[in-house]
Design an enzyme around this catalytic site. Sequence first.
Site, PDB file in Angstrom:
ATOM      1  N   GLU A  60       3.569  -4.771  12.425  1.00 42.70           N
ATOM      2  CA  GLU A  60       2.587  -3.703  12.237  1.00 42.70           C
ATOM      3  C   GLU A  60       1.529  -4.273  11.306  1.00 42.70           C
ATOM      4  O   GLU A  60       1.790  -4.520  10.136  1.00 42.70           O
ATOM      5  CB  GLU A  60       3.284  -2.473  11.656  1.00 42.70           C
ATOM      6  CG  GLU A  60       2.532  -1.193  11.950  1.00 42.70           C
ATOM      7  CD  GLU A  60       1.492  -0.900  10.894  1.00 42.70           C
ATOM      8  OE1 GLU A  60       0.304  -1.177  11.174  1.00 42.70           O
ATOM      9  OE2 GLU A  60       1.851  -0.433   9.822  1.00 42.70           O
ATOM     10  N   GLU A 106       7.449   1.256  16.500  1.00 42.17           N
ATOM     11  CA  GLU A 106       8.565   1.845  15.752  1.00 42.17           C
ATOM     12  C   GLU A 106       8.296   3.345  15.707  1.00 42.17           C
ATOM     13  O   GLU A 106       7.337   3.832  16.278  1.00 42.17           O
ATOM     14  CB  GLU A 106       8.687   1.204  14.362  1.00 42.17           C
ATOM     15  CG  GLU A 106       9.073  -0.281  14.467  1.00 42.17           C
ATOM     16  CD  GLU A 106       9.378  -0.954  13.133  1.00 42.17           C
ATOM     17  OE1 GLU A 106       9.918  -0.297  12.230  1.00 42.17           O
ATOM     18  OE2 GLU A 106       9.069  -2.148  13.006  1.00 42.17           O
ATOM     19  N   ASN A 123       0.806  -1.231   0.000  1.00 44.10           N
ATOM     20  CA  ASN A 123       0.000   0.000   0.000  1.00 44.10           C
ATOM     21  C   ASN A 123       0.837   1.279   0.000  1.00 44.10           C
ATOM     22  O   ASN A 123       0.480   2.270  -0.626  1.00 44.10           O
ATOM     23  CB  ASN A 123      -1.004  -0.016   1.160  1.00 44.10           C
ATOM     24  CG  ASN A 123      -0.353  -0.198   2.504  1.00 44.10           C
ATOM     25  OD1 ASN A 123       0.770  -0.697   2.607  1.00 44.10           O
ATOM     26  ND2 ASN A 123      -1.040   0.196   3.553  1.00 44.10           N
ATOM     27  N   CYS A 152      -3.456   1.263   6.631  1.00 39.86           N
ATOM     28  CA  CYS A 152      -3.860   0.591   7.870  1.00 39.86           C
ATOM     29  C   CYS A 152      -4.473   1.573   8.875  1.00 39.86           C
ATOM     30  O   CYS A 152      -5.197   1.166   9.768  1.00 39.86           O
ATOM     31  CB  CYS A 152      -2.675  -0.141   8.484  1.00 39.86           C
ATOM     32  SG  CYS A 152      -1.242   0.917   8.664  1.00 39.86           S
TER      33      CYS A 152
END
Length: 484
Positions: free
Chosen positions: A252, A464, A154, A286
């Site tokens: 993630e 992160e 993405n 996301c």
Amino acid sequence: MGSSEISVVRNYIGGSFVDGKSESWFDVLEPSTGKLFAKAVLSGKEDVDSAVIAAKGALPGWSSLEMKERARWLDMIADGLEEVFEEIAELESRDTGKPISLARSVDASRSVANFRFFAGLLLEQETEFFQMEDATNYVVNKPVGVGALITPWNLPLYLLSWKVAPAIGMGNTVVCKPSELTPMTADLLMRVIDGVGLPPGVINLVHGEGAGAGEPLVSHPDVDLVSFTGGTSTGEKVAASAAPMFKKISLELGGKNASIVFADCNMESTVEGVVRSGFLNQGQVCLCGSRILVEDGIYDEFERRFVESVEKMTIGDPLDESSDLGALISPEHLEKVRSYIDLAKEEGGTILTGGTPCLPSRFDGGNWISPTVIGGLEYDSRCATEEIFGPVVSLHRFDSEEEAIEIANCTRYGLAGSVWTEDLEKGKRVSERIDSGMIWINTWLHRDLRVPFGGVKDSGVGREGGRWSLGFFSEAMNICVKQG
Ligand code: TXE
């Protein structure tokens, strides 16, 4: 590169562009037309092994450089990326189907900024001391070793650069595995690092599929850490292969984020912000707010203005400057998104706007769907709680703070969200009770590179971003020196 030429994308191992050992290739298709765009190496275990050997070989030399020398390399990579800024934007737009304006303002800009930012952050690092009465402790942040960096389709270069910069900045060497759907800008990054003369083996890259290349990389005994961004079910597999060797891991994963709209919001800027958060990158981020919870008193007006605003967006040729929305990544993904719209109807939802856009015939083979808004779904229905990852949002009513929080927390995900209200105390109070890693108040995707990034529940493990990235990509070692 002219738009009709077919590129050939090779692995980058030990400072050279190489074909795969099995000489197999896969096709890269343009999402907007379905046409062949490039061929890339279909790597297997042997290619992964070569890349890991190269990374391991480069580790002693690279990790012994001073932090400021590594920061200088990051700056040189940022300079190199800046020179090909327009090429990044064009490749990303063609490879992912996203509008060129977005590829410029988000993907190309952030890729340069990631290297620049981490170069600056490395220079700010100072040794931490903890003084005792009779001893001094000091902390040495050592590299972890060889890192596997696995990225999705993405935000291809945006996410790859977000991992590569802090990883090599802290003295690790890496093997990258970009998504097989979008290999183009990862290849461009390799051309840039080759051009700046980064020591061979510090960054290596293998193209290929998850099972054939990603899995052997994650489970490789000489890979010490894994940073993965992708789907939750893939994250489970990655975690299972990394766990037996106690690798350092950061995941993630997906999200099903709520945008909570209170009656006292600024209607105009909220509609604009919530439309952006629902549909940026065709909803394939996301962090997108795909569940929109609206307070009863303004629900009807909000729904009307929201749908009007969605219908004003221009969907079309990703390379056209005026397009707000482009194509979805693949036919399979389009099918998945469509299946959720069908499910919404079965679950009692009403499609307030959506359908298939009417586009010129050259886009007939592309993966197109209009931005879709669904009303009338139960807040705990499958469509309202599972990640769709496309331009589909659902609207829900709530009538109290408590109810908004309960609905927001009613999914297995916990990545992000947004709260829209003029009462900032209420905004903060509500935000703090949402089970997620990040909340924006009266804004969305307003990113400061210094802040922690990551999710809770099925949205991932670890953080992160800024110093959290430096922490993840290093091992803190304490040395205690007794005095006298
Ligand atoms: O991602 P995958 P997919 C979500 C979204 C989407 C779903 C699946 O809901 O519909 O995930 O997308 C590599 N070992 N997100 O299938 O499979 C793979 O090659 C090691 C959310 O495209 O998770 C690619 O490089 N690696 C997300 C990367 O993992 C493996 C962004 C991600 O692919 C592997 C994208 C394995 N066994 C999709 N299997 C977000 N969080 O932003 C695959 N890979």
